[in-house]
Design an enzyme around this catalytic site. Structure first.
Site, PDB file in Angstrom:
ATOM      1  CG  MET A 279      16.841 -95.008  16.537  1.00 20.45           C
ATOM      2  SD  MET A 279      17.629 -95.330  18.150  1.00 20.45           S
ATOM      3  CE  MET A 279      19.152 -94.402  18.019  1.00 20.45           C
TER       4      MET A 279
ATOM      5  CE1 TYR B 131      25.937 -88.965  19.222  1.00 20.48           C
ATOM      6  CE2 TYR B 131      25.544 -88.118  17.010  1.00 20.48           C
ATOM      7  CZ  TYR B 131      26.358 -88.769  17.914  1.00 20.48           C
ATOM      8  OH  TYR B 131      27.585 -89.218  17.508  1.00 20.48           O
ATOM      9  CD  GLU B 132      21.190 -92.507  19.911  1.00 16.07           C
ATOM     10  OE1 GLU B 132      20.245 -92.992  20.564  1.00 16.07           O
ATOM     11  OE2 GLU B 132      21.208 -92.480  18.664  1.00 16.07           O
ATOM     12  N   GLY B 133      19.690 -88.847  23.487  1.00 17.22           N
ATOM     13  CA  GLY B 133      19.259 -88.350  24.788  1.00 17.22           C
ATOM     14  C   GLY B 133      20.277 -87.377  25.318  1.00 17.22           C
TER      15      GLY B 133
ATOM     16  NE  ARG C  19      19.548 -92.698  25.979  1.00 15.03           N
ATOM     17  CZ  ARG C  19      18.372 -92.528  26.557  1.00 15.03           C
ATOM     18  NH1 ARG C  19      18.041 -93.272  27.609  1.00 15.03           N
ATOM     19  NH2 ARG C  19      17.523 -91.631  26.098  1.00 15.03           N
TER      20      ARG C  19
END
Length: 572
Positions: free
Chosen positions: A161, A429-431, A294
């Site tokens: 990603m 990471y991932e928000g 997430r």
């Protein structure tokens, strides 16, 4: 002590706490019988125990490296990945049309967590591929699906990603990577991306990058972004990896942890890519992948928590220090009250976080099977909580693991510090977890709190049902739910988003605290008589659940106090 996958704990939570039986009762997931579930968990656990766990230290001591532009993975990682791919663990939930098992996300979440506990650096690799599979299933053309999905599902090819750029971190809309039409249906992708987990490897035939880029005429911000599939090797007429694409790994980041997982800076110099989904609609397609990731990252935190707990427990049962304060003690430090406190906190927190994540996964499965909007809303509500609380729990438990080890926890040879170093990034990471909290109090409450209130109703109904048997546990859970309901109503009444954002993180933490009490109560009720799960529930509900009051008081204090001190005051 070697890691041992807690297969029975997953089975117990799925059977008695989050209701996997509802998923198995649907036509879509009828194959997820108790026997099938037990077989999947047992076999995956065996692979994690015997194949992946021995790679944990190897990845830390012998990091991935870049040699003359070629990625070299840590010793044993190729063999470990082969076991993952050949076991079908990349594609438990993937569509059977392309070779997947088609089983519930709840099983994927359980297996991913086991793999994270065994070797987080390697587990991150299939997690990225799983997200790409889901994004392509939902948004790619039939041609792209037919060409790429069978290879990704089998594990022959890997997925990544690519969102972040040096000037565009959490603000994805600031990205500068561009896509120019080639005139033949493909596009030329040019730009640089950073923080790309497993941007390359030396054990898959091809690496397929999902890249966010802007087409000519794309509007500023996120509304003008499109998504492209850009392979390392362009498939030939037979679908086999052909010529090398115009992309490269510029460098690897030197990180605090996760040394076995190469975090790449990727350069695209007119690389050939194909549009996934509609033009200028890339964020919607990418969020399909990100929501999957997430939940997976929350599971990474929980997996590390489990491994760190097992590691600390083994040490506490071996280390002799001081005189035992209890009669008939073991003579080891586990006899001491504060060591026992830390270990019990570790176990209780891990159970709560695991139950939240698996409840979220069950909601995703019910949404998939029924397309009912209430399940979609529940899954959406639980996703940021599962991600943030799962990773916060991983950090907290790993930190306590170092403390249990005492001075030896600060010595790298024991391995205790690696858990803390590895898991720390999962809250970023991932928000980031702050963004998860802001998402919870903003986007996830756009239904006027309907999904949240429905979940609180469920918590109170369970507490009411438990009053006759366990009144001392049921009443605090019921009262905590009411306190959370009041905080939720405060959030809904706050018209200024910044007032909500000021308390978003403690609100999420308070919500997770109450959910933890809810799941621990369910576990206690599932026992015929008071046993280990009831004792653990009592510990959580009497000692940890009360923290919700302070968290929710903080959550509803508004933003004004945060701005009372100016930047000059803070730096004085």
């Amino acid at each position: 002590m070697p890691y041992r996958a807690p297969v029975q704990d997953y089975q117990f939570i799925l059977d008695h706490v989050v209701g996997l039986s509802r998923v198995a009762a649907t036509d879509r997931f009828a194959e997820a019988t108790p026997d099938m579930t037990a077989a999947i968990l047992t076999e995956a656990g065996r692979m994690c125990d015997t194949v992946l766990a021995p790679l944990q230290r190897a990845g830390d001591l012998h990091p991935a490296r870049l040699e003359n532009g070629v990625l070299r993975s840590s010793p044993g990682f190729a063999e470990g990945y082969k076991a993952i791919a050949e076991g079908g663990w990349v594609s438990i939930a993937a569509d059977p049309e392309y070779g997947g098992m088609g089983l519930p996300m709840a099983l994927t979440a359980s297996v991913n967590e086991m793999m994270s506990a065994a070797c987080l650096s390697l587990q991150l690799h299939p997690l990225m591929t799983q997200g790409q599979i889901e994004a392509l299933e939902h948004h790619a053309s039939d041609e792209l699906k037919a060409l790429y999905l069978p290879k990704l599902v089998s594990g022959e090819w890997a997925g990544t990603m690519n969102l972040t750029e040096s000037q565009a971190g959490s603000d994805v809309g600031a990205l500068a990577t561009r896509a120019e039409p080639n005139g033949d249906g493909s596009h030329a992708i040019t730009g640089q991306k950073i923080y790309i987990s497993w941007g390359d490897n030396d054990f898959c035939e091809n690496v397929c990058h999902l890249v966010l880029a802007r087409l000519p005429g794309g509007a500023p911000g996120t509304k003008g972004i499109s998504l492209f599939l850009v392979p390392k090797f362009i498939p030939d007429e037979n679908g086999a990896p052909g010529r090398a694409n115009d992309l490269s790994v510029v460098s690897l980041e030197h990180k605090m942890g996760l040394h076995g997982s190469p975090t790449c800076v990727m350069q695209y110099d007119g690389a050939t890519g194909w549009l996934v989904g509609r033009e200028h609609d890339g964020m919607r397609a990418m969020f399909t992948m990100m929501n999957n990731a997430r939940l997976g990252v929350g599971g990474q935190g929980i997996g590390v928590a489990e491994a760190a707990f097992q590691h600390a427990l083994a040490y506490a049962q071996e280390r002799r220090q001081g005189r035992s304060p209890i009669e008939d003690g073991t003579g080891t430090i586990i006899d001491h009250a504060d060591i026992r406190r830390m270990l019990t906190v570790m176990k209780a927190e891990t159970f709560a976080a695991r139950a939240i994540a698996l409840d979220c996964a069950v909601a995703i499965d019910m949404e998939t099977a029924t397309e009912a909007p209430e399940w979609a809303a529940r899954a959406a509500l639980l996703t940021p909580i599962a991600k943030a609380f799962g990773t916060d729990t991983g950090i907290k438990v790993a930190d306590l693991g170092v403390q249990v080890h005492g001075g030896m926890g600060y010595i790298e040879e024991t391995g205790a510090a690696q858990y803390l170093r590895d898991v720390r990034v999962t809250a970023i990471y991932e928000g980031t977890n702050g963004i998860q909290a802001m998402d919870l109090v903003a986007r996830k409450l756009m239904d006027d709190g309907e999904a949240a209130h429905a979940l609180l109703d469920e918590i109170e109904a369970r507490a009411e049902a438990a009053r006759a048997r366990l009144p001392d546990l049921a009443e605090p859970v019921w009262q905590a739910s009411e306190t959370l309901r009041e905080a939720l109503d405060w959030m809904l009444a706050a018209t200024d988003p910044n007032q909500r954002f000021a308390g978003a993180t403690p609100f999420l933490a308070g919500f997770a605290r109450v959910l933890g009490g809810h799941y621990h109560l369910a576990a206690a009720m599932a026992e015929d008589s008071a046993g280990a799960r009831t004792h653990l529930a009592r510990f959580y509900i009497t000692r940890l659940l009360p923290e919700h009051q302070g968290l929710l008081a903080h959550a509803t204090s508004g933003a004004d106090g945060l701005y009372a001190l100016s930047p000059e005051d803070l730096s004085a």
